[in-house]
Design an enzyme around this catalytic site. Sequence first.
Site, PDB file in Angstrom:
ATOM      1  N   HIS A 174      70.065  51.977   6.673  1.00  0.00           N
ATOM      2  CA  HIS A 174      71.002  51.492   5.589  1.00  0.00           C
ATOM      3  C   HIS A 174      70.201  52.085   3.816  1.00  0.00           C
ATOM      4  O   HIS A 174      68.752  50.991   3.849  1.00  0.00           O
ATOM      5  CB  HIS A 174      71.389  50.903   5.834  1.00  0.00           C
ATOM      6  CG  HIS A 174      72.914  50.167   5.034  1.00  0.00           C
ATOM      7  ND1 HIS A 174      73.802  51.047   4.609  1.00  0.00           N
ATOM      8  CD2 HIS A 174      72.699  49.500   3.931  1.00  0.00           C
ATOM      9  CE1 HIS A 174      74.142  49.900   2.873  1.00  0.00           C
ATOM     10  NE2 HIS A 174      74.184  49.353   2.954  1.00  0.00           N
TER      11      HIS A 174
ATOM     12  N   CYS B  15      75.546  55.802   1.824  1.00  0.00           N
ATOM     13  CA  CYS B  15      74.424  54.459   1.389  1.00  0.00           C
ATOM     14  C   CYS B  15      73.439  55.252   0.359  1.00  0.00           C
ATOM     15  O   CYS B  15      72.760  54.335  -1.163  1.00  0.00           O
ATOM     16  CB  CYS B  15      73.769  53.351   2.079  1.00  0.00           C
ATOM     17  SG  CYS B  15      72.812  54.379   3.447  1.00  0.00           S
TER      18      CYS B  15
END
EC number: 3.4.19.12
Length: 230
Positions: free
Chosen positions: A169, A95
Amino acid sequence: MEGQRWLPLEANPEVTNQFLKQLGLHPNWQFVDVYGMDPELLSMVPRPVCAVLLLFPITEKYEVFRTEEEEKIKSQGQDVTPSVYFMKQTISNACGTIGLIHAIANNKNKMHFESGSTLKKFLEESASMSPDERARYLESYDAIPVTHETSAHEGQTEAPNIDEKVDLHFIALVHVDGHLYELDGRKPFPINHGETSDETLLEDAIEVCKKFMERDPDELRFNAIALSAA
Protein backbone atom coordinates in the site's frame (compact mmCIF):
# COMPACT_ATOMS: atom_id res chain seq x y z
CA MET A 1 -13.34 -2.74 -1.56
CA GLU A 2 -15.50 -4.27 -4.22
CA GLY A 3 -16.12 -2.52 -7.50
CA GLN A 4 -13.38 -1.07 -9.64
CA ARG A 5 -9.91 -2.61 -9.51
CA TRP A 6 -6.77 -1.23 -11.12
CA LEU A 7 -3.34 -2.74 -11.68
CA PRO A 8 -0.95 -1.66 -8.89
CA LEU A 9 1.81 0.87 -9.57
CA GLU A 10 5.42 0.23 -8.56
CA ALA A 11 7.35 2.53 -6.21
CA ASN A 12 9.68 3.18 -9.13
CA PRO A 13 10.59 6.80 -10.00
CA GLU A 14 10.81 6.02 -13.72
CA VAL A 15 7.22 4.74 -13.70
CA THR A 16 5.80 7.49 -11.48
CA ASN A 17 7.52 10.27 -13.45
CA GLN A 18 6.26 8.86 -16.75
CA PHE A 19 2.76 8.62 -15.27
CA LEU A 20 2.82 12.26 -14.13
CA LYS A 21 4.13 13.32 -17.55
CA GLN A 22 1.19 11.55 -19.20
CA LEU A 23 -1.14 13.41 -16.82
CA GLY A 24 0.30 16.72 -18.04
CA LEU A 25 2.74 17.62 -15.27
CA HIS A 26 5.83 19.57 -16.31
CA PRO A 27 8.97 17.72 -15.12
CA ASN A 28 10.27 20.57 -12.91
CA TRP A 29 9.66 18.15 -10.01
CA GLN A 30 10.65 14.48 -10.31
CA PHE A 31 10.41 11.41 -8.09
CA VAL A 32 13.75 9.97 -6.99
CA ASP A 33 14.70 6.88 -4.99
CA VAL A 34 15.41 7.16 -1.27
CA TYR A 35 18.15 4.53 -0.96
CA GLY A 36 18.22 4.43 2.81
CA MET A 37 17.10 6.22 5.93
CA ASP A 38 20.38 7.23 7.54
CA PRO A 39 21.64 10.85 7.16
CA GLU A 40 24.39 9.96 4.67
CA LEU A 41 21.95 8.33 2.23
CA LEU A 42 19.32 11.04 2.76
CA SER A 43 21.95 13.64 1.85
CA MET A 44 22.03 12.11 -1.66
CA VAL A 45 18.38 13.04 -2.27
CA PRO A 46 18.18 16.28 -4.32
CA ARG A 47 16.57 19.20 -2.43
CA PRO A 48 14.09 20.69 -1.98
CA VAL A 49 11.70 17.78 -1.39
CA CYS A 50 7.96 18.49 -1.35
CA ALA A 51 6.52 14.98 -0.75
CA VAL A 52 7.51 11.43 0.15
CA LEU A 53 5.62 8.32 -0.93
CA LEU A 54 6.02 5.19 1.19
CA LEU A 55 5.16 1.72 -0.09
CA PHE A 56 4.66 -0.74 2.77
CA PRO A 57 3.03 -4.12 3.49
CA ILE A 58 -0.43 -4.26 5.05
CA THR A 59 0.13 -6.81 7.81
CA GLU A 60 -1.92 -7.95 10.78
CA LYS A 61 0.27 -5.83 13.09
CA TYR A 62 -0.31 -2.77 10.94
CA GLU A 63 -4.08 -3.28 10.83
CA VAL A 64 -4.21 -3.54 14.63
CA PHE A 65 -2.19 -0.32 14.89
CA ARG A 66 -4.38 1.44 12.29
CA THR A 67 -7.57 0.63 14.24
CA GLU A 68 -6.02 1.81 17.54
CA GLU A 69 -4.71 5.01 15.93
CA GLU A 70 -8.12 5.78 14.43
CA GLU A 71 -9.93 5.26 17.75
CA LYS A 72 -7.39 7.40 19.61
CA ILE A 73 -7.75 10.31 17.17
CA LYS A 74 -11.54 10.03 17.20
CA SER A 75 -11.57 10.27 21.00
CA GLN A 76 -8.79 12.86 21.46
CA GLY A 77 -9.16 14.84 18.24
CA GLN A 78 -6.39 16.40 16.16
CA ASP A 79 -5.76 19.66 14.32
CA VAL A 80 -6.02 19.39 10.53
CA THR A 81 -5.75 22.49 8.39
CA PRO A 82 -8.59 22.88 5.85
CA SER A 83 -5.84 23.50 3.26
CA VAL A 84 -5.04 19.76 3.13
CA TYR A 85 -6.32 18.08 -0.04
CA PHE A 86 -7.39 14.57 1.00
CA MET A 87 -9.36 11.88 -0.80
CA LYS A 88 -10.61 8.41 0.08
CA GLN A 89 -9.71 5.25 -1.83
CA THR A 90 -12.63 3.27 -3.24
CA ILE A 91 -10.79 1.59 -6.15
CA SER A 92 -8.72 -1.51 -5.35
CA ASN A 93 -4.98 -1.05 -6.07
CA ALA A 94 -5.40 2.67 -6.84
CA CYS A 95 -3.31 3.67 -3.79
CA GLY A 96 -0.28 4.55 -5.96
CA THR A 97 -2.32 6.93 -8.08
CA ILE A 98 -4.02 8.41 -5.01
CA GLY A 99 -0.60 8.86 -3.38
CA LEU A 100 0.57 10.79 -6.45
CA ILE A 101 -2.61 12.90 -6.46
CA HIS A 102 -2.09 13.67 -2.75
CA ALA A 103 1.57 14.62 -3.40
CA ILE A 104 0.76 16.94 -6.32
CA ALA A 105 -2.51 18.41 -4.97
CA ASN A 106 -0.85 19.57 -1.76
CA ASN A 107 2.00 21.19 -3.71
CA LYS A 108 -0.03 22.59 -6.60
CA ASN A 109 1.45 26.07 -6.24
CA LYS A 110 4.95 24.63 -6.87
CA MET A 111 3.95 22.59 -9.94
CA HIS A 112 3.83 23.59 -13.59
CA PHE A 113 1.14 21.90 -15.67
CA GLU A 114 1.08 21.53 -19.45
CA SER A 115 -1.94 23.06 -21.20
CA GLY A 116 -4.83 20.59 -21.22
CA SER A 117 -3.37 18.62 -18.26
CA THR A 118 -5.86 15.96 -17.14
CA LEU A 119 -4.43 16.06 -13.61
CA LYS A 120 -4.79 19.85 -13.34
CA LYS A 121 -8.39 19.54 -14.56
CA PHE A 122 -9.13 16.81 -11.99
CA LEU A 123 -7.63 18.87 -9.15
CA GLU A 124 -9.51 22.02 -10.14
CA GLU A 125 -12.83 20.23 -10.54
CA SER A 126 -12.47 18.31 -7.26
CA ALA A 127 -11.06 21.22 -5.20
CA SER A 128 -14.29 21.95 -3.32
CA MET A 129 -15.41 18.30 -3.02
CA SER A 130 -15.35 16.18 0.16
CA PRO A 131 -12.85 13.27 0.42
CA ASP A 132 -15.66 10.80 -0.45
CA GLU A 133 -16.83 12.86 -3.41
CA ARG A 134 -13.28 13.00 -4.76
CA ALA A 135 -13.08 9.20 -4.55
CA ARG A 136 -16.31 8.81 -6.52
CA TYR A 137 -15.15 11.41 -9.03
CA LEU A 138 -11.92 9.45 -9.65
CA GLU A 139 -14.02 6.33 -10.35
CA SER A 140 -15.74 8.15 -13.22
CA TYR A 141 -12.77 10.21 -14.42
CA ASP A 142 -11.82 8.27 -17.54
CA ALA A 143 -8.47 9.91 -18.38
CA ILE A 144 -6.63 8.87 -15.21
CA PRO A 145 -7.40 5.09 -15.18
CA VAL A 146 -6.21 4.76 -18.80
CA THR A 147 -2.90 6.42 -17.94
CA HIS A 148 -2.60 4.36 -14.76
CA GLU A 149 -2.96 1.07 -16.68
CA THR A 150 -0.23 2.13 -19.13
CA SER A 151 2.13 3.01 -16.26
CA ALA A 152 1.40 -0.18 -14.32
CA HIS A 153 2.62 -2.18 -17.33
CA GLU A 154 5.84 -0.12 -17.54
CA GLY A 155 7.25 -1.31 -14.20
CA GLN A 156 10.41 -3.36 -13.82
CA THR A 157 8.51 -6.29 -12.37
CA GLU A 158 5.74 -8.03 -14.26
CA ALA A 159 2.36 -6.48 -13.49
CA PRO A 160 0.23 -8.93 -11.48
CA ASN A 161 -3.09 -10.24 -12.70
CA ILE A 162 -5.72 -7.55 -12.13
CA ASP A 163 -7.73 -9.90 -9.87
CA GLU A 164 -4.72 -10.79 -7.71
CA LYS A 165 -4.91 -9.52 -4.12
CA VAL A 166 -2.08 -7.09 -3.41
CA ASP A 167 -1.03 -6.47 0.20
CA LEU A 168 1.28 -3.53 -0.51
CA HIS A 169 0.00 0.00 0.00
CA PHE A 170 1.11 3.58 -0.77
CA ILE A 171 0.76 6.62 1.46
CA ALA A 172 1.87 10.21 0.86
CA LEU A 173 3.66 12.40 3.41
CA VAL A 174 3.36 16.12 2.72
CA HIS A 175 3.94 19.51 4.35
CA VAL A 176 0.88 21.76 4.59
CA ASP A 177 0.72 24.95 6.68
CA GLY A 178 3.68 24.03 8.88
CA HIS A 179 2.62 20.45 9.65
CA LEU A 180 3.49 17.00 8.32
CA TYR A 181 0.46 15.03 7.13
CA GLU A 182 0.14 11.35 6.33
CA LEU A 183 -2.46 10.93 3.59
CA ASP A 184 -3.88 7.44 3.18
CA GLY A 185 -7.14 6.88 1.29
CA ARG A 186 -7.90 3.82 3.47
CA LYS A 187 -8.08 6.05 6.56
CA PRO A 188 -11.06 8.30 7.38
CA PHE A 189 -8.92 11.44 7.72
CA PRO A 190 -5.38 12.82 7.31
CA ILE A 191 -2.97 12.08 10.19
CA ASN A 192 -1.12 15.09 11.60
CA HIS A 193 2.43 14.03 12.56
CA GLY A 194 3.47 17.37 14.03
CA GLU A 195 5.45 20.35 12.85
CA THR A 196 7.65 20.37 9.75
CA SER A 197 9.00 22.80 7.16
CA ASP A 198 10.03 22.75 3.50
CA GLU A 199 13.65 22.39 4.68
CA THR A 200 13.07 19.46 7.07
CA LEU A 201 10.24 17.62 5.28
CA LEU A 202 12.40 14.74 4.03
CA GLU A 203 13.95 14.01 7.45
CA ASP A 204 10.61 14.39 9.25
CA ALA A 205 8.80 12.16 6.75
CA ILE A 206 11.53 9.52 7.04
CA GLU A 207 11.04 9.47 10.84
CA VAL A 208 7.40 8.50 10.17
CA CYS A 209 8.55 5.84 7.66
CA LYS A 210 10.90 4.39 10.31
CA LYS A 211 7.94 3.90 12.66
CA PHE A 212 6.20 1.83 9.99
CA MET A 213 9.32 -0.34 9.73
CA GLU A 214 9.70 -0.65 13.51
CA ARG A 215 6.13 -1.94 13.82
CA ASP A 216 6.97 -4.78 11.40
CA PRO A 217 10.65 -5.63 12.00
CA ASP A 218 10.38 -8.95 10.15
CA GLU A 219 9.18 -7.25 6.96
CA LEU A 220 11.54 -6.07 4.23
CA ARG A 221 8.99 -4.77 1.72
CA PHE A 222 9.36 -1.05 2.37
CA ASN A 223 10.25 1.47 -0.30
CA ALA A 224 10.28 5.28 -0.24
CA ILE A 225 10.49 7.74 -3.12
CA ALA A 226 10.76 11.52 -2.81
CA LEU A 227 9.35 14.26 -5.03
CA SER A 228 12.35 16.55 -5.59
CA ALA A 229 13.00 19.70 -7.59
CA ALA A 230 14.59 18.63 -10.87
